[in-house]
Design a protein around this motif. Structure first.
Motif, PDB file in Angstrom:
ATOM      1  N   VAL A 260      44.067 -32.804 -54.153  1.00 25.77           N
ATOM      2  CA  VAL A 260      43.291 -33.975 -54.575  1.00 25.77           C
ATOM      3  C   VAL A 260      43.383 -35.076 -53.527  1.00 25.77           C
ATOM      4  CG1 VAL A 260      43.148 -35.827 -56.278  1.00 25.77           C
ATOM      5  CG2 VAL A 260      43.439 -33.464 -57.036  1.00 25.77           C
ATOM      6  N   ARG A 261      44.596 -35.331 -53.015  1.00 22.83           N
ATOM      7  CA  ARG A 261      44.758 -36.379 -52.000  1.00 22.83           C
ATOM      8  C   ARG A 261      44.018 -36.012 -50.709  1.00 22.83           C
ATOM      9  NH1 ARG A 261      48.571 -40.373 -53.229  1.00 22.83           N
ATOM     10  NH2 ARG A 261      48.448 -40.588 -55.493  1.00 22.83           N
ATOM     11  N   ARG A 262      44.092 -34.749 -50.307  1.00 26.20           N
ATOM     12  CA  ARG A 262      43.369 -34.334 -49.099  1.00 26.20           C
ATOM     13  C   ARG A 262      41.866 -34.479 -49.297  1.00 26.20           C
ATOM     14  NH1 ARG A 262      47.392 -30.166 -48.977  1.00 26.20           N
ATOM     15  NH2 ARG A 262      45.981 -28.752 -50.075  1.00 26.20           N
ATOM     16  N   GLY A 263      41.405 -34.137 -50.495  1.00 25.87           N
ATOM     17  CA  GLY A 263      39.977 -34.273 -50.766  1.00 25.87           C
ATOM     18  C   GLY A 263      39.508 -35.718 -50.697  1.00 25.87           C
ATOM     19  N   TRP A 264      40.300 -36.623 -51.282  1.00 26.29           N
ATOM     20  CA  TRP A 264      39.924 -38.044 -51.214  1.00 26.29           C
ATOM     21  C   TRP A 264      39.960 -38.540 -49.775  1.00 26.29           C
ATOM     22  CZ3 TRP A 264      37.253 -40.118 -54.803  1.00 26.29           C
ATOM     23  CH2 TRP A 264      37.468 -39.832 -56.157  1.00 26.29           C
ATOM     24  N   ALA A 265      40.933 -38.078 -48.974  1.00 19.46           N
ATOM     25  CA  ALA A 265      41.006 -38.511 -47.580  1.00 19.46           C
ATOM     26  C   ALA A 265      39.762 -38.076 -46.814  1.00 19.46           C
ATOM     27  CB  ALA A 265      42.268 -37.936 -46.923  1.00 19.46           C
ATOM     28  N   LEU A 266      39.318 -36.824 -47.046  1.00 17.27           N
ATOM     29  CA  LEU A 266      38.092 -36.347 -46.400  1.00 17.27           C
ATOM     30  C   LEU A 266      36.894 -37.169 -46.845  1.00 17.27           C
ATOM     31  CD1 LEU A 266      36.452 -34.344 -44.719  1.00 17.27           C
ATOM     32  CD2 LEU A 266      36.449 -32.796 -46.701  1.00 17.27           C
ATOM     33  N   LEU A 267      36.796 -37.432 -48.138  1.00 14.39           N
ATOM     34  CA  LEU A 267      35.661 -38.189 -48.649  1.00 14.39           C
ATOM     35  C   LEU A 267      35.636 -39.607 -48.071  1.00 14.39           C
ATOM     36  CD1 LEU A 267      33.242 -38.026 -50.578  1.00 14.39           C
ATOM     37  CD2 LEU A 267      34.742 -38.846 -52.397  1.00 14.39           C
ATOM     38  N   LYS A 314      25.765 -30.533 -45.988  1.00 15.57           N
ATOM     39  CA  LYS A 314      26.351 -31.768 -45.460  1.00 15.57           C
ATOM     40  C   LYS A 314      26.288 -32.913 -46.474  1.00 15.57           C
ATOM     41  CE  LYS A 314      23.617 -31.742 -41.856  1.00 15.57           C
ATOM     42  NZ  LYS A 314      22.900 -30.477 -42.096  1.00 15.57           N
ATOM     43  N   ASP A 315      26.265 -32.586 -47.752  1.00 18.78           N
ATOM     44  CA  ASP A 315      26.207 -33.613 -48.794  1.00 18.78           C
ATOM     45  C   ASP A 315      27.551 -33.662 -49.519  1.00 18.78           C
ATOM     46  OD1 ASP A 315      25.700 -35.214 -51.052  1.00 18.78           O
ATOM     47  OD2 ASP A 315      23.625 -34.547 -51.164  1.00 18.78           O
ATOM     48  N   PRO A 316      28.211 -34.830 -49.595  1.00 19.99           N
ATOM     49  CA  PRO A 316      29.514 -34.911 -50.266  1.00 19.99           C
ATOM     50  C   PRO A 316      29.437 -34.995 -51.784  1.00 19.99           C
ATOM     51  CG  PRO A 316      28.924 -37.055 -49.376  1.00 19.99           C
ATOM     52  CD  PRO A 316      27.840 -36.098 -48.936  1.00 19.99           C
ATOM     53  N   ALA A 317      28.248 -34.811 -52.376  1.00 18.01           N
ATOM     54  CA  ALA A 317      28.105 -35.002 -53.820  1.00 18.01           C
ATOM     55  C   ALA A 317      28.998 -34.068 -54.618  1.00 18.01           C
ATOM     56  CB  ALA A 317      26.637 -34.813 -54.232  1.00 18.01           C
ATOM     57  N   ALA A 318      29.071 -32.792 -54.196  1.00 18.12           N
ATOM     58  CA  ALA A 318      29.904 -31.835 -54.932  1.00 18.12           C
ATOM     59  C   ALA A 318      31.375 -32.228 -54.862  1.00 18.12           C
ATOM     60  CB  ALA A 318      29.703 -30.425 -54.381  1.00 18.12           C
ATOM     61  N   LEU A 319      31.813 -32.719 -53.715  1.00 22.39           N
ATOM     62  CA  LEU A 319      33.199 -33.149 -53.563  1.00 22.39           C
ATOM     63  C   LEU A 319      33.470 -34.390 -54.409  1.00 22.39           C
ATOM     64  CD1 LEU A 319      35.956 -32.870 -52.235  1.00 22.39           C
ATOM     65  CD2 LEU A 319      35.081 -34.179 -50.281  1.00 22.39           C
ATOM     66  N   GLU A 320      32.549 -35.321 -54.443  1.00 27.69           N
ATOM     67  CA  GLU A 320      32.723 -36.539 -55.242  1.00 27.69           C
ATOM     68  C   GLU A 320      32.944 -36.203 -56.707  1.00 27.69           C
ATOM     69  OE1 GLU A 320      30.229 -40.062 -52.971  1.00 27.69           O
ATOM     70  OE2 GLU A 320      29.125 -38.645 -54.211  1.00 27.69           O
ATOM     71  N   PHE A 321      32.109 -35.318 -57.244  1.00 31.16           N
ATOM     72  CA  PHE A 321      32.215 -34.998 -58.660  1.00 31.16           C
ATOM     73  C   PHE A 321      33.475 -34.195 -58.955  1.00 31.16           C
ATOM     74  CE2 PHE A 321      31.225 -32.965 -62.706  1.00 31.16           C
ATOM     75  CZ  PHE A 321      30.691 -34.032 -63.417  1.00 31.16           C
ATOM     76  N   ALA A 322      33.812 -33.241 -58.077  1.00 29.89           N
ATOM     77  CA  ALA A 322      35.026 -32.437 -58.286  1.00 29.89           C
ATOM     78  C   ALA A 322      36.267 -33.320 -58.275  1.00 29.89           C
ATOM     79  CB  ALA A 322      35.117 -31.357 -57.217  1.00 29.89           C
ATOM     80  N   LEU A 323      36.322 -34.268 -57.344  1.00 34.49           N
ATOM     81  CA  LEU A 323      37.484 -35.155 -57.277  1.00 34.49           C
ATOM     82  C   LEU A 323      37.534 -36.098 -58.468  1.00 34.49           C
ATOM     83  CD1 LEU A 323      37.469 -36.002 -53.467  1.00 34.49           C
ATOM     84  CD2 LEU A 323      39.146 -34.604 -54.689  1.00 34.49           C
ATOM     85  N   ALA A 324      36.377 -36.580 -58.896  1.00 36.51           N
ATOM     86  CA  ALA A 324      36.351 -37.476 -60.054  1.00 36.51           C
ATOM     87  C   ALA A 324      36.909 -36.778 -61.290  1.00 36.51           C
ATOM     88  CB  ALA A 324      34.920 -37.965 -60.315  1.00 36.51           C
ATOM     89  N   THR A 325      36.484 -35.555 -61.537  1.00 40.24           N
ATOM     90  CA  THR A 325      36.978 -34.833 -62.708  1.00 40.24           C
ATOM     91  C   THR A 325      38.450 -34.463 -62.566  1.00 40.24           C
ATOM     92  OG1 THR A 325      36.106 -32.782 -61.774  1.00 40.24           O
ATOM     93  CG2 THR A 325      34.718 -33.922 -63.368  1.00 40.24           C
ATOM     94  N   SER A 326      38.915 -34.301 -61.331  1.00 44.18           N
ATOM     95  CA  SER A 326      40.315 -33.903 -61.127  1.00 44.18           C
ATOM     96  C   SER A 326      41.291 -35.000 -61.539  1.00 44.18           C
ATOM     97  CB  SER A 326      40.553 -33.544 -59.664  1.00 44.18           C
ATOM     98  OG  SER A 326      40.595 -34.700 -58.840  1.00 44.18           O
ATOM     99  N   LEU A 327      40.839 -36.241 -61.661  1.00 41.49           N
ATOM    100  CA  LEU A 327      41.728 -37.339 -62.058  1.00 41.49           C
ATOM    101  C   LEU A 327      41.929 -37.408 -63.562  1.00 41.49           C
ATOM    102  CD1 LEU A 327      40.760 -40.277 -59.687  1.00 41.49           C
ATOM    103  CD2 LEU A 327      42.369 -38.399 -59.350  1.00 41.49           C
ATOM    104  N   HIS A 328      41.317 -36.512 -64.292  1.00 40.68           N
ATOM    105  CA  HIS A 328      41.500 -36.465 -65.739  1.00 40.68           C
ATOM    106  C   HIS A 328      42.983 -36.314 -66.079  1.00 40.68           C
ATOM    107  CE1 HIS A 328      41.382 -34.514 -69.790  1.00 40.68           C
ATOM    108  NE2 HIS A 328      40.403 -35.380 -69.959  1.00 40.68           N
ATOM    109  N   HIS A 329      43.369 -36.819 -67.251  1.00 37.10           N
ATOM    110  CA  HIS A 329      44.800 -36.822 -67.590  1.00 37.10           C
ATOM    111  C   HIS A 329      45.350 -35.427 -67.889  1.00 37.10           C
ATOM    112  CE1 HIS A 329      42.613 -37.452 -71.446  1.00 37.10           C
ATOM    113  NE2 HIS A 329      43.478 -36.550 -71.870  1.00 37.10           N
TER     114      HIS A 329
END
Length: 401
Positions: A260-267, A314-329
């Motif tokens: 998750v942290r690596r994904g946010w860093a890339l984004l 080359k669109d980060p949309a899939a990464l944005e949504f995957a990372l957003a859902t990954s922050l679920h409790h």
């Protein structure tokens, strides 16, 4: 107000089931039946939190049905709370990720409904951080409600009538970050009902109610405010059932936490080069992976195929949504079974593979202006570990020789 309102907050992925199973098997049916009931019964209302499944349902909804839902929202009978893709974990999540996942959801609500929630729910989290009232106050929210709490803390708050408070998110910003906060008296997710603890169950009856009329002689607003306001607090390290400590999630599933942290860093890097290199922004669409199902480890070519279904190249949309859902409790916390953890990891990986070429394109524009292919930028980074990873993935997609 009519009958008691249902208040769905469907868990994303959940503890035991994949996201697609939970969405197609349960949430779609709930939303279909609830909207039909609201249309047929004007005295009923609904409050809804966690947008991830709602977005999936909305993307395949007929335009006539969308018009009905929009009308319900305008009438105040279908009300969104929180506005985020999920109710994020407050201990393992980085504050920038909290902001981003809330921004994705709020942008969707603005685009589709012209609606901005003012009430936030954090009902099911395993702890609560002062970052939450800070971010919510800066985001224009009026109130925050949560359910879980330490048992001893809850007993004390019931005894001294402090289940509701003005929670200060930052001493530096002071009262600007005060957020009306209410802890559900049951310690679960149900509405307060008649147990509104600030004015009731005090042992003194109506005399302790707030009196805001100076002419009555019983004016006590300032006294009540002084009692009500509490400064910055943290609710972590819950204890339940005497000796059950809610602390394991700080370290469980460390690989997922790291990914998750690596994904946010890339984004973050992609968003920065979009601005610096003046690239066309991503699609800003919510790539929800609707209808796609992870069934175990897959070859790189299969990962690319999945990614192509989610968002353009080359669109980060899939990464944005995957990372957003990954922050679920029940996501970044690691409280789910292994198969669900792998589901999170798969979609973050798909998103990173899709988004990485955008970073290389931006670097190429900055370092090698006027070059029209990936080869020059990729060659310049091939000696580094990160560059090697991106170069291999670009080869797998057929974008490098």
């Amino acid at each position: 107000m009519g009958p008691a309102r249902p208040a769905p907050a469907p868990d994303i992925w959940g503890l035991l089931q994949y996201k697609c199973c939970r969405c197609t098997g349960g949430v779609e049916a709930i939303l279909d039946s609830v909207v039909s009931s609201l249309v047929d019964n004007p005295d009923r209302t609904l409050m809804y939190a966690d947008l991830a499944f709602f977005v999936k349902w909305w993307q395949e909804l007929h335009e006539d049905s969308k018009a009905e839902v929009r009308q319900l929202v305008q009438q105040g009978r279908f009300e969104f709370t929180g506005g985020g893709i999920v109710q994020h974990d407050e201990a393992d999540s980085h504050y920038s990720g909290m902001v981003d996942q809330m921004s994705l959801g709020m942008r969707f609500l603005q685009q589709e409904f012209g609606h901005t929630p003012r009430i936030a729910w954090q009902l099911n989290g395993f702890g609560h951080s002062r970052t939450e009232p800070l971010l919510k106050s800066m985001g224009g929210f009026d109130a925050l409600f949560f359910g879980r709490a330490d048992e001893a803390d809850m007993r004390l708050r019931k005894a001294n009538r402090s289940m509701e408070l003005a929670w200060r998110g930052s001493e530096s910003y002071g009262s600007e970050t005060d957020m009306f906060t209410s802890q559900y008296p049951t310690g679960t997710y149900g509405p307060p009902g008649s147990n509104w603890f600030f004015e009731h169950h005090s042992g003194h009856g109506v005399a302790d109610s707030i009196n805001d009329d100076p002419e009555t002689g019983g004016y006590n607003v300032q006294e009540m405010v002084d009692t009500f306001v509490q400064k910055a607090l943290e609710w972590h390290n819950f204890v339940g059932a005497g000796t059950d400590y809610w602390t394991g999630y700080f370290t469980s599933r460390p690989n997922l936490k790291a990914q998750v942290r690596r994904g946010w860093a890339l984004l973050r890097a992609i968003h920065q080069v979009e601005v610096l290199a003046q690239l066309q922004p991503g699609s800003r669409q919510l790539a929800t992976s609707k209808g796609l199902q992870y069934q175990g480890q897959q070859e790189a070519s299969e990962t690319v195929k999945l990614g192509q279904k989610l968002a353009p190249d080359k669109d980060p949309a899939a990464l944005e949504f995957a990372l957003a859902t990954s922050l679920h409790h029940d996501g970044i916390t690691g409280t789910q079974v292994l198969q669900v953890t792998q589901d999170y990891e798969q979609w973050i990986h798909v998103g990173m593979v899709k988004a990485a070429p955008k970073l290389l394109l931006g670097l190429q524009q900055l370092v090698f202006p006027g070059q029209g292919s990936y080869s020059t930028a990729a060659a310049s980074t091939s000696q580094s570990h990160t560059g090697g990873i991106f170069r291999r993935r670009l080869r797998q997609q057929g974008q490098l020789d």
